[in-house]
Design an enzyme around this catalytic site. Structure first.
Site, PDB file in Angstrom:
ATOM      1  N   GLU A  39      47.300  61.947 -28.373  1.00 38.49           N
ATOM      2  CA  GLU A  39      46.297  62.143 -27.265  1.00 38.49           C
ATOM      3  C   GLU A  39      45.115  62.958 -28.078  1.00 38.49           C
ATOM      4  OE1 GLU A  39      45.882  61.849 -24.201  1.00 38.49           O
ATOM      5  OE2 GLU A  39      44.098  62.985 -24.730  1.00 38.49           O
ATOM      6  N   LYS A  42      43.697  66.335 -23.796  1.00 38.00           N
ATOM      7  CA  LYS A  42      44.813  67.038 -23.555  1.00 38.00           C
ATOM      8  C   LYS A  42      45.897  66.514 -22.923  1.00 38.00           C
ATOM      9  CE  LYS A  42      42.118  71.371 -22.225  1.00 38.00           C
ATOM     10  NZ  LYS A  42      41.860  72.227 -21.141  1.00 38.00           N
ATOM     11  N   GLY A  44      48.288  65.275 -20.000  1.00 39.62           N
ATOM     12  CA  GLY A  44      47.969  65.504 -18.219  1.00 39.62           C
ATOM     13  C   GLY A  44      46.853  64.571 -18.173  1.00 39.62           C
ATOM     14  N   CYS A  47      44.284  62.814 -14.258  1.00 38.50           N
ATOM     15  CA  CYS A  47      44.703  63.259 -13.305  1.00 38.50           C
ATOM     16  C   CYS A  47      45.039  65.167 -13.232  1.00 38.50           C
ATOM     17  CB  CYS A  47      46.009  62.702 -12.975  1.00 38.50           C
ATOM     18  SG  CYS A  47      47.048  63.186 -11.368  1.00 38.50           S
ATOM     19  N   GLY A 184      31.780  55.196  -1.316  1.00 32.23           N
ATOM     20  CA  GLY A 184      32.649  55.457  -0.054  1.00 32.23           C
ATOM     21  C   GLY A 184      34.170  55.337  -0.412  1.00 32.23           C
ATOM     22  N   GLY A 185      34.404  55.184  -1.642  1.00 32.24           N
ATOM     23  CA  GLY A 185      35.971  54.796  -1.904  1.00 32.24           C
ATOM     24  C   GLY A 185      36.801  56.400  -1.774  1.00 32.24           C
ATOM     25  N   ASP A 317      45.568  53.200 -15.721  1.00 34.48           N
ATOM     26  CA  ASP A 317      44.289  52.555 -15.311  1.00 34.48           C
ATOM     27  C   ASP A 317      43.720  51.527 -16.164  1.00 34.48           C
ATOM     28  OD1 ASP A 317      44.545  54.701 -13.346  1.00 34.48           O
ATOM     29  OD2 ASP A 317      42.619  55.915 -13.714  1.00 34.48           O
ATOM     30  N   ALA A 327      47.665  57.790  -9.979  1.00 35.97           N
ATOM     31  CA  ALA A 327      48.579  58.350 -11.014  1.00 35.97           C
ATOM     32  C   ALA A 327      50.076  57.964 -10.631  1.00 35.97           C
ATOM     33  CB  ALA A 327      48.324  59.984 -10.557  1.00 35.97           C
ATOM     34  N   HIS A 450      60.980  66.925  16.753  1.00 36.48           N
ATOM     35  CA  HIS A 450      60.167  67.239  18.099  1.00 36.48           C
ATOM     36  C   HIS A 450      59.774  68.500  17.690  1.00 36.48           C
ATOM     37  CE1 HIS A 450      57.614  67.202  21.798  1.00 36.48           C
ATOM     38  NE2 HIS A 450      58.569  68.325  22.210  1.00 36.48           N
TER      39      HIS A 450
HETATM   40  P1  FAD Z   1      44.291  58.994 -17.994  1.00 37.64           P
HETATM   41  O1  FAD Z   1      44.929  59.883 -17.193  1.00 37.64           O
HETATM   42  O2  FAD Z   1      42.784  58.658 -17.884  1.00 37.64           O
HETATM   43  O3  FAD Z   1      44.872  59.264 -19.447  1.00 37.64           O
HETATM   44  C1  FAD Z   1      44.116  58.675 -20.697  1.00 37.64           C
HETATM   45  C2  FAD Z   1      44.306  59.663 -21.936  1.00 37.64           C
HETATM   46  O4  FAD Z   1      44.177  58.763 -22.885  1.00 37.64           O
HETATM   47  C3  FAD Z   1      43.260  60.682 -21.790  1.00 37.64           C
HETATM   48  O5  FAD Z   1      43.960  62.028 -22.001  1.00 37.64           O
HETATM   49  C4  FAD Z   1      42.570  60.374 -23.171  1.00 37.64           C
HETATM   50  O6  FAD Z   1      41.990  61.517 -23.768  1.00 37.64           O
HETATM   51  C5  FAD Z   1      43.692  59.612 -23.750  1.00 37.64           C
HETATM   52  N1  FAD Z   1      43.028  58.490 -24.870  1.00 37.64           N
HETATM   53  C6  FAD Z   1      41.914  57.682 -24.592  1.00 37.64           C
HETATM   54  N2  FAD Z   1      41.960  56.914 -25.635  1.00 37.64           N
HETATM   55  C7  FAD Z   1      42.499  57.489 -26.705  1.00 37.64           C
HETATM   56  C8  FAD Z   1      42.614  57.073 -28.075  1.00 37.64           C
HETATM   57  N3  FAD Z   1      42.259  56.108 -28.710  1.00 37.64           N
HETATM   58  N4  FAD Z   1      43.612  57.575 -28.829  1.00 37.64           N
HETATM   59  C9  FAD Z   1      44.124  58.851 -28.362  1.00 37.64           C
HETATM   60  N5  FAD Z   1      43.964  59.271 -26.880  1.00 37.64           N
HETATM   61  C10 FAD Z   1      43.303  58.562 -26.096  1.00 37.64           C
HETATM   62  N6  FAD Z   1      45.258  59.370  -8.428  1.00 37.64           N
HETATM   63  C11 FAD Z   1      46.449  59.664  -7.610  1.00 37.64           C
HETATM   64  O7  FAD Z   1      47.366  59.125  -7.605  1.00 37.64           O
HETATM   65  N7  FAD Z   1      46.180  60.761  -6.726  1.00 37.64           N
HETATM   66  C12 FAD Z   1      45.116  61.273  -6.554  1.00 37.64           C
HETATM   67  O8  FAD Z   1      44.875  62.241  -5.624  1.00 37.64           O
HETATM   68  C13 FAD Z   1      43.994  61.090  -7.385  1.00 37.64           C
HETATM   69  N8  FAD Z   1      42.780  61.741  -7.333  1.00 37.64           N
HETATM   70  C14 FAD Z   1      41.952  61.577  -8.306  1.00 37.64           C
HETATM   71  C15 FAD Z   1      40.701  62.179  -8.329  1.00 37.64           C
HETATM   72  C16 FAD Z   1      39.609  62.029  -9.097  1.00 37.64           C
HETATM   73  C17 FAD Z   1      38.350  62.971  -8.941  1.00 37.64           C
HETATM   74  C18 FAD Z   1      40.015  60.994 -10.314  1.00 37.64           C
HETATM   75  C19 FAD Z   1      38.914  60.606 -11.201  1.00 37.64           C
HETATM   76  C20 FAD Z   1      41.026  60.460 -10.393  1.00 37.64           C
HETATM   77  C21 FAD Z   1      42.064  60.516  -9.255  1.00 37.64           C
HETATM   78  N9  FAD Z   1      43.271  59.886  -9.308  1.00 37.64           N
HETATM   79  C22 FAD Z   1      44.124  59.988  -8.349  1.00 37.64           C
HETATM   80  C23 FAD Z   1      43.368  58.736 -10.275  1.00 37.64           C
HETATM   81  C24 FAD Z   1      44.373  59.230 -11.601  1.00 37.64           C
HETATM   82  O9  FAD Z   1      43.887  60.283 -11.959  1.00 37.64           O
HETATM   83  C25 FAD Z   1      44.402  58.179 -12.522  1.00 37.64           C
HETATM   84  O10 FAD Z   1      45.174  56.928 -11.914  1.00 37.64           O
HETATM   85  C26 FAD Z   1      45.385  58.543 -13.724  1.00 37.64           C
HETATM   86  O11 FAD Z   1      44.868  59.728 -14.416  1.00 37.64           O
HETATM   87  C27 FAD Z   1      45.491  57.548 -14.563  1.00 37.64           C
HETATM   88  O12 FAD Z   1      46.436  57.709 -15.826  1.00 37.64           O
HETATM   89  P2  FAD Z   1      46.202  57.006 -17.169  1.00 37.64           P
HETATM   90  O13 FAD Z   1      47.696  57.794 -17.823  1.00 37.64           O
HETATM   91  O14 FAD Z   1      46.251  55.836 -17.132  1.00 37.64           O
HETATM   92  O15 FAD Z   1      45.031  57.512 -17.828  1.00 37.64           O
END
Ligand code: FAD
Length: 473
Positions: A39, A42, A44, A47, A184-185, A317, A327, A450
């Site tokens: 990572e 950080k 986490g 999300c 509006g997403g 993602d 998430a 209820h």
């Molecule tokens: P990420 O959480 O983006 O993690 C990817 C990690 O990879 C990052 O920490 C990054 O630093 C690291 N990284 C990238 N490239 C490298 C590399 N080459 N080497 C080492 N580390 C690297 N989802 C929900 O289910 N409920 C919600 O309420 C919700 N609210 C949201 C609100 C907002 C404002 C946003 C922006 C998103 C929200 N989401 C929500 C979506 C959710 O945050 C994402 O779907 C989720 O974080 C995706 O997780 P991930 O592990 O794919 O990627």
């Protein structure tokens, strides 16, 4: 492990410590595999640090603010809102994030996952180079979990001050008096709702002809009505033509559906037009991989989330639809990939039964097909709807809202759609209903407590089963 005891070989190497990456790592370690998680920021990920958790913490505070207005105007509680101490609010939000960050870090350490801080780059189908650390070979597999970042529009660079993304909005020194939200997403709607609760003048512009355009049309209609009632200026079918950054704000030209051009001025323009996968510097080509035209890494085998290169898997993602950019979808994907790498045969992720929530006021929550989607898929559809105010608890809340159930005629439930207060907490039963292919009569046998809002869900099913109590035919 200390950073001096370098690992050169492991069973599983996960790149990215967001929800997709850390869930893969935890499950793989629990199954006895040696796991390295890389990572660069950080654990986490989005999300925890820039998405779900900080935004929902602030939306919780927004709900408390709205409650003061309701208390005064509806319940005779002599309360007035003096002001919102932004730094105190931010401190509480950050404390929540820190606690969860410590929790995830602790879980990973306890599970024996070796977390390496650095940027990882693929060197081949089984190898990774970690900046400032060295090369690590993965015997069983590599998991790509590098996530996404906010999309911006060409010619509209985010400056973090006047033109901002959801990341910037979170870390701004305060809330603006007025904001133009573009998109509006779910993210755009949540931020529009949050700003409005905190007293800002809000304009919400969406190019599609309705908000949350991927949801059922009735969800969009009820949501729009609820947001407008709260004073948000919702403009759908509207396009941003240009935006000019001024000394003290932003001036935007917006084309209305009738072809007129309107000027909107605001302190801030918040761009929430989607997210793009992060693959820069990841070295996909070195491993024989590429992305699709939108930047996603497409699995060759969706049942195992395995790419065209055997042993390289992808979660979160980075995936294109039908994954959902959520998430909880990435948690399910992480479990699936970890179990696959451990030699188990887990069931594929059932994307059709993954719930989708917008945490605005009102909230929306849905699982399965919309009415139009079900018809397009060729189903002979029946629909049951129920206003939340048709049950007693709905009248206590007094905020409107509805339940809509889409089912096959004489068959299974295809989709459940909710709008209203706290519906995010009510969708869980419907994910089982849809996921387990229940029929309306199966659900109608079961009794809801209820007085609760969830009774409206029960009543919608009773109505579909021909046994409705509180709804006139
Ligand atoms: P990420 O959480 O983006 O993690 C990817 C990690 O990879 C990052 O920490 C990054 O630093 C690291 N990284 C990238 N490239 C490298 C590399 N080459 N080497 C080492 N580390 C690297 N989802 C929900 O289910 N409920 C919600 O309420 C919700 N609210 C949201 C609100 C907002 C404002 C946003 C922006 C998103 C929200 N989401 C929500 C979506 C959710 O945050 C994402 O779907 C989720 O974080 C995706 O997780 P991930 O592990 O794919 O990627």
């Amino acid at each position: 492990m200390t950073q001096t005891e370098k690992v050169t070989e492991t069973d599983v190497l996960v790149i990215g410590g967001g929800t997709g990456g850390y869930s893969t790592a935890l499950r793989a370690a629990a199954l006895g595999l040696r796991v390295v998680l890389v990572e660069r920021d950080k654990v986490g990920g989005t999300c925890l640090h820039r998405g779900c958790i900080p935004s929902k913490a602030m939306l919780h505070a927004a709900e408390l603010v709205d409650g003061i207005t309701e208390a005064r105007e509806r319940w005779g509680v002599k309360a007035t809102l003096e002001s919102v101490d932004w730094s105190a609010l931010v401190a509480t939000r950050d404390d929540i994030v820190d606690r969860n960050h410590r929790g995830v870090t602790g879980h990973l350490a306890h599970a024996g996952v070796e977390v390496v801080h650095g940027s990882a780059e693929l060197t081949g189908p089984r190898g990774v180079r970690i900046g400032g650390y060295g090369e690590v070979a993965a015997r069983r597999g590599i998991v790509l979990a590098t996530g996404s970042r906010p999309r911006t529009l060409p010619g509209l660079a985010a400056d973090g001050r006047r033109v901002v993304t959801s990341d910037d909005a979170l870390f701004a020194a305060g809330l603006p008096e007025s904001v133009l939200v573009l998109g509006g997403g779910a993210i755009g709607v949540e931020y529009a709702s949050l700003h409005r609760s905190m007293g800002a003048r809000v304009t919400l512009v969406e190019a599609a002809d309705r908000l949350v355009p991927l949801e059922d049309a009735d969800v969009s209609r009820h949501l729009t009505r609820g947001l407008k009632r709260r004073g948000i200026d919702v403009r759908t079918g509207a396009r941003l033509l240009e935006a000019t950054v001024l000394e003290d704000g932003v001036r935007a030209a917006v084309r209305t559906p009738r072809g007129e051009t309107r000027t909107v001025e605001a302190d801030r323009l918040l761009v929430a037009v989607g997210r793009v996968p992060v693959t820069d510097g990841l070295g996909l080509a070195a491993a024989g991989l590429s992305t699709d035209e939108r930047g996603h890494v497409v699995p060759a085998d969706w049942d195992r989330l395995e790419t065209s290169v055997p042993g390289i898997h992808v979660v979160g993602d980075l995936l294109p639809p039908p994954s959902l950019g959520l998430a909880h979808a990435s948690f399910a994907e992480g479990l699936l990939v970890a179990e696959t790498l451990a030699g188990l045969r887990p069931a594929p992720v059932d994307y059709a039964a993954v719930p989708r929530v917008t945490y605005s006021a009102p909230q929306t929550a849905a699982v399965g097909l919309s009415e139009a989607g079900a018809r397009d898929a060729g189903h002979d559809v029946v629909v049951g709807t129920m206003p939340l105010t048709a049950v007693a608890k709905g009248t206590v809340h007094g905020q409107g809202g509805m339940v809509k159930v889409v089912a096959e005629r004489d068959g299974r439930v295809l989709g459940v759609h909710l709008v209203g207060p706290h519906v995010s907490e009510m969708i869980a039963e419907s994910q089982l209903i849809v996921g387990w292919d229940a029929e309306p009569s199966d659900v109608a046998r079961h009794v809801h407590p209820h007085p609760t809002l969830s009774e409206a869900v029960g009543e919608a099913f009773l109505t579909l089963a021909g046994r409705g109590l509180h709804q006139r035919a």
